[in-house]
Motif scaffolding. Sequence first.
Motif, PDB file in Angstrom:
ATOM      1  N   ASP A  44       0.146   4.830  18.047  1.00 13.42           N
ATOM      2  CA  ASP A  44      -0.773   3.721  17.788  1.00 13.42           C
ATOM      3  C   ASP A  44      -0.139   2.810  16.741  1.00 13.42           C
ATOM      4  N   PRO A  45       0.955   2.103  17.119  1.00  8.05           N
ATOM      5  CA  PRO A  45       1.756   1.372  16.139  1.00  8.05           C
ATOM      6  C   PRO A  45       1.056   0.165  15.521  1.00  8.05           C
ATOM      7  N   ILE A  46       1.452  -0.130  14.278  1.00  5.19           N
ATOM      8  CA  ILE A  46       1.009  -1.338  13.601  1.00  5.19           C
ATOM      9  C   ILE A  46       2.254  -2.174  13.296  1.00  5.19           C
ATOM     10  N   THR A  47       2.053  -3.397  12.866  1.00  5.57           N
ATOM     11  CA  THR A  47       3.177  -4.282  12.561  1.00  5.57           C
ATOM     12  C   THR A  47       3.687  -4.024  11.145  1.00  5.57           C
ATOM     13  N   VAL A  48       4.883  -4.534  10.877  1.00  4.82           N
ATOM     14  CA  VAL A  48       5.447  -4.439   9.533  1.00  4.82           C
ATOM     15  C   VAL A  48       4.523  -5.150   8.545  1.00  4.82           C
ATOM     16  N   SER A  49       3.994  -6.286   8.933  1.00  2.00           N
ATOM     17  CA  SER A  49       3.065  -7.038   8.066  1.00  2.00           C
ATOM     18  C   SER A  49       1.822  -6.221   7.740  1.00  2.00           C
ATOM     19  N   GLU A  50       1.270  -5.567   8.748  1.00  2.00           N
ATOM     20  CA  GLU A  50       0.080  -4.735   8.525  1.00  2.00           C
ATOM     21  C   GLU A  50       0.394  -3.571   7.590  1.00  2.00           C
ATOM     22  N   TYR A  51       1.549  -2.945   7.792  1.00  3.68           N
ATOM     23  CA  TYR A  51       1.918  -1.826   6.933  1.00  3.68           C
ATOM     24  C   TYR A  51       2.142  -2.305   5.497  1.00  3.68           C
ATOM     25  N   ALA A  52       2.797  -3.454   5.342  1.00  2.24           N
ATOM     26  CA  ALA A  52       3.039  -4.009   4.011  1.00  2.24           C
ATOM     27  C   ALA A  52       1.712  -4.268   3.292  1.00  2.24           C
ATOM     28  N   ALA A  53       0.761  -4.871   3.998  1.00  2.00           N
ATOM     29  CA  ALA A  53      -0.555  -5.142   3.411  1.00  2.00           C
ATOM     30  C   ALA A  53      -1.257  -3.848   3.031  1.00  2.00           C
ATOM     31  N   ARG A  54      -1.164  -2.862   3.883  1.00  2.00           N
ATOM     32  CA  ARG A  54      -1.788  -1.546   3.633  1.00  2.00           C
ATOM     33  C   ARG A  54      -1.217  -0.899   2.377  1.00  2.00           C
ATOM     34  N   GLU A  55       0.096  -1.067   2.170  1.00  2.32           N
ATOM     35  CA  GLU A  55       0.775  -0.461   1.027  1.00  2.32           C
ATOM     36  C   GLU A  55       0.744  -1.355  -0.219  1.00  2.32           C
ATOM     37  N   GLY A  56       0.332  -2.603  -0.048  1.00  3.78           N
ATOM     38  CA  GLY A  56       0.274  -3.526  -1.172  1.00  3.78           C
ATOM     39  C   GLY A  56       1.651  -3.977  -1.641  1.00  3.78           C
ATOM     40  N   VAL A  57       2.586  -4.092  -0.696  1.00  4.91           N
ATOM     41  CA  VAL A  57       3.937  -4.549  -1.013  1.00  4.91           C
ATOM     42  C   VAL A  57       4.303  -5.677  -0.055  1.00  4.91           C
ATOM     43  N   SER A  58       5.424  -6.320  -0.339  1.00  2.59           N
ATOM     44  CA  SER A  58       5.851  -7.437   0.512  1.00  2.59           C
ATOM     45  C   SER A  58       6.446  -6.947   1.827  1.00  2.59           C
ATOM     46  N   GLN A  59       6.451  -7.836   2.798  1.00  4.30           N
ATOM     47  CA  GLN A  59       7.068  -7.533   4.086  1.00  4.30           C
ATOM     48  C   GLN A  59       8.570  -7.265   3.926  1.00  4.30           C
ATOM     49  N   PRO A  60       9.298  -8.042   3.102  1.00 10.42           N
ATOM     50  CA  PRO A  60      10.720  -7.735   2.890  1.00 10.42           C
ATOM     51  C   PRO A  60      10.948  -6.340   2.285  1.00 10.42           C
ATOM     52  N   ALA A  61      10.023  -5.888   1.456  1.00 10.71           N
ATOM     53  CA  ALA A  61      10.159  -4.543   0.885  1.00 10.71           C
ATOM     54  C   ALA A  61      10.105  -3.489   1.986  1.00 10.71           C
ATOM     55  N   ILE A  62       9.207  -3.675   2.938  1.00 10.40           N
ATOM     56  CA  ILE A  62       9.110  -2.737   4.061  1.00 10.40           C
ATOM     57  C   ILE A  62      10.356  -2.844   4.934  1.00 10.40           C
ATOM     58  N   SER A  63      10.838  -4.056   5.143  1.00  7.40           N
ATOM     59  CA  SER A  63      12.066  -4.234   5.928  1.00  7.40           C
ATOM     60  C   SER A  63      13.239  -3.521   5.268  1.00  7.40           C
ATOM     61  N   ASN A  64      13.321  -3.572   3.947  1.00  9.66           N
ATOM     62  CA  ASN A  64      14.380  -2.847   3.227  1.00  9.66           C
ATOM     63  C   ASN A  64      14.240  -1.343   3.393  1.00  9.66           C
ATOM     64  N   ARG A  65      13.015  -0.855   3.350  1.00 10.85           N
ATOM     65  CA  ARG A  65      12.782   0.584   3.567  1.00 10.85           C
ATOM     66  C   ARG A  65      13.244   0.984   4.967  1.00 10.85           C
ATOM     67  N   LEU A  66      12.922   0.145   5.954  1.00 11.73           N
ATOM     68  CA  LEU A  66      13.337   0.434   7.324  1.00 11.73           C
ATOM     69  C   LEU A  66      14.853   0.449   7.453  1.00 11.73           C
ATOM     70  N   LYS A  67      15.512  -0.452   6.765  1.00 15.15           N
ATOM     71  CA  LYS A  67      16.970  -0.492   6.799  1.00 15.15           C
ATOM     72  C   LYS A  67      17.549   0.822   6.271  1.00 15.15           C
ATOM     73  N   LYS A  68      16.998   1.328   5.175  1.00 13.65           N
ATOM     74  CA  LYS A  68      17.453   2.605   4.611  1.00 13.65           C
ATOM     75  C   LYS A  68      17.178   3.762   5.574  1.00 13.65           C
ATOM     76  N   ILE A  69      16.012   3.724   6.205  1.00 14.84           N
ATOM     77  CA  ILE A  69      15.653   4.766   7.162  1.00 14.84           C
ATOM     78  C   ILE A  69      16.613   4.749   8.348  1.00 14.84           C
ATOM     79  N   ARG A  70      16.892   3.568   8.888  1.00 11.63           N
ATOM     80  CA  ARG A  70      17.828   3.457  10.017  1.00 11.63           C
ATOM     81  C   ARG A  70      19.198   4.016   9.652  1.00 11.63           C
ATOM     82  N   LYS A  71      19.664   3.681   8.460  1.00 14.37           N
ATOM     83  CA  LYS A  71      20.967   4.162   8.007  1.00 14.37           C
ATOM     84  C   LYS A  71      20.978   5.691   7.937  1.00 14.37           C
ATOM     85  N   LYS A  72      19.898   6.247   7.419  1.00 17.25           N
ATOM     86  CA  LYS A  72      19.801   7.704   7.306  1.00 17.25           C
ATOM     87  C   LYS A  72      19.738   8.365   8.686  1.00 17.25           C
TER      88      LYS A  72
END
Length: 86
Positions: A44-72
């Motif tokens: 039941d996926p949500i968007t990066v924007s929705e996740y960022a809002a849920r976490e109270g952080v910026s969309q670029p912050a979530i994108s950076n987290r995803l980049k680290k996850i992909r690398k791992k």
Amino acid sequence: EQKWLFISRKEKERSLREAEAARKAMDSLSAKQKELVMMLYGPDPITVSEYAAREGVSQPAISNRLKKIRKKLKKFLRWTDGVLDK
């Protein structure tokens, strides 16, 4: 289990190896990283924007987290670029 009746033993073994590699890759992530992956790519996926809002952080912050996850994950999997892009 019946779906295995229509593929070769070699294909079945490859599929099982890939599933095991994916499990190990997910196990390498922290609980928070797993949550992010599941929220964006799970049943039941949500968007990066929705996740960022849920976490109270910026969309670029979530994108950076995803980049680290992909690398791992790429340390465990031989996926090409784009498989986990959102």
